[in-house]
Design an enzyme around this catalytic site. Structure first.
Site, PDB file in Angstrom:
ATOM      1  N   ASP A  89       0.858  -1.179   0.000  1.00 33.25           N
ATOM      2  CA  ASP A  89       0.000   0.000   0.000  1.00 33.25           C
ATOM      3  C   ASP A  89       0.899   1.236   0.000  1.00 33.25           C
ATOM      4  OD1 ASP A  89      -1.843  -2.024   0.438  1.00 33.25           O
ATOM      5  OD2 ASP A  89      -2.861  -1.011   2.099  1.00 33.25           O
ATOM      6  N   LYS A 151      -6.898   3.349  -2.622  1.00 37.22           N
ATOM      7  CA  LYS A 151      -7.219   3.280  -1.200  1.00 37.22           C
ATOM      8  C   LYS A 151      -7.479   4.685  -0.679  1.00 37.22           C
ATOM      9  CE  LYS A 151      -4.904   1.950   3.183  1.00 37.22           C
ATOM     10  NZ  LYS A 151      -3.697   1.291   3.730  1.00 37.22           N
ATOM     11  N   LYS A 180     -10.042   0.104  -1.685  1.00 35.46           N
ATOM     12  CA  LYS A 180      -9.845  -0.212  -0.274  1.00 35.46           C
ATOM     13  C   LYS A 180     -10.220   1.012   0.553  1.00 35.46           C
ATOM     14  CE  LYS A 180      -6.340  -1.471   3.206  1.00 35.46           C
ATOM     15  NZ  LYS A 180      -4.975  -1.983   3.437  1.00 35.46           N
TER      16      LYS A 180
END
Length: 220
Positions: A89, A151, A180
């Site tokens: 991430d 995300k 996400k």
């Protein structure tokens, strides 16, 4: 649906101890979470503890500001993969995006994509710092760089995930990408709100409480 498989069971605080990371992995195995999400210094340990399980090792890169050099960010990602990370991430360079330096922002993402080839790459756009137009542009750049997810948040800035942002991000990416949601998701109800808005992964430190139908007061 199996809610636990939507959750990246997360500990990213600076004072996380080895014992806390070990507990995180144990909980992830027993609850069958999608992954554990940890700072990169813990990737090797998590990879060892989770070996043979269905739980992935996720780590963060350029966290939480995203403002380091592209080369440093890519190298951090490369080393994390070598240590056993299945998912990365990364935080975008928010300053580049807000300055209209779209080429530089794209190259930043592409460099990490190259360093994580064959692994899952999620791009944290830090929605609380962006206008809706900038959120859409960040999603478009992430898609152009061939990231797997966008995300919402680090959980370490001034705001976290919202249903509205998740829905906007879902509309702004191609069908092969995913969203996400992370930051401030502390209850079953809030997790379900994010999933209904289009999220396929939830990043939180309250995974145990969420799957038990309880509410947590955790910060992330």
């Amino acid at each position: 649906m199996k809610l636990s498989k939507y959750i990246d069971h997360t500990v990213l605080v600076a004072d996380a101890s080895k014992e806390r990371i070990e507990k995180l992995c144990s909980e992830a195995i027993s609850s069958d979470f999608a992954s554990v999400c940890v700072n990169s210094c813990w990737v090797k340990l998590c990879s060892k503890l989770l070996d043979g399980s269905s739980v992935n090792v996720c780590t963060v890169v350029g966290f939480p500001l995203g403002a380091m050099s592209t080369a440093a960010k890519a190298e951090e990602a490369r080393l994390a993969v070598l240590d056993g990370a299945d998912e990365v991430d990364m935080v975008i360079n928010v300053g580049y995006l807000k300055s209209g330096m779209l080429k530089e922002c794209l190259e930043d993402i592409k460099a990490v994509r190259k360093a994580t080839e064959g692994k899952v790459l999620k791009v944290i756009i830090e929605t609380c710092l962006l206008t809706d137009e900038e959120k859409v542009k960040a999603c478009e750049l992430s898609a152009e760089a061939k990231a797997d997810f966008v995300k919402t948040s680090t959980g370490f800035s001034k705001g976290g995930a919202t249903k509205e942002d998740v829905a906007l991000m879902r509309k702004s990416i191609p069908s092969w990408m995913q969203v996400k949601a992370s930051g401030g998701i502390r209850s079953y109800e809030s997790a379900m709100d994010m999933i209904e808005a289009g999220a396929t992964r939830i990043g939180c430190s309250s995974g145990m409480q969420i799957i038990a139908g309880e509410k947590s007061d955790a910060a992330y």
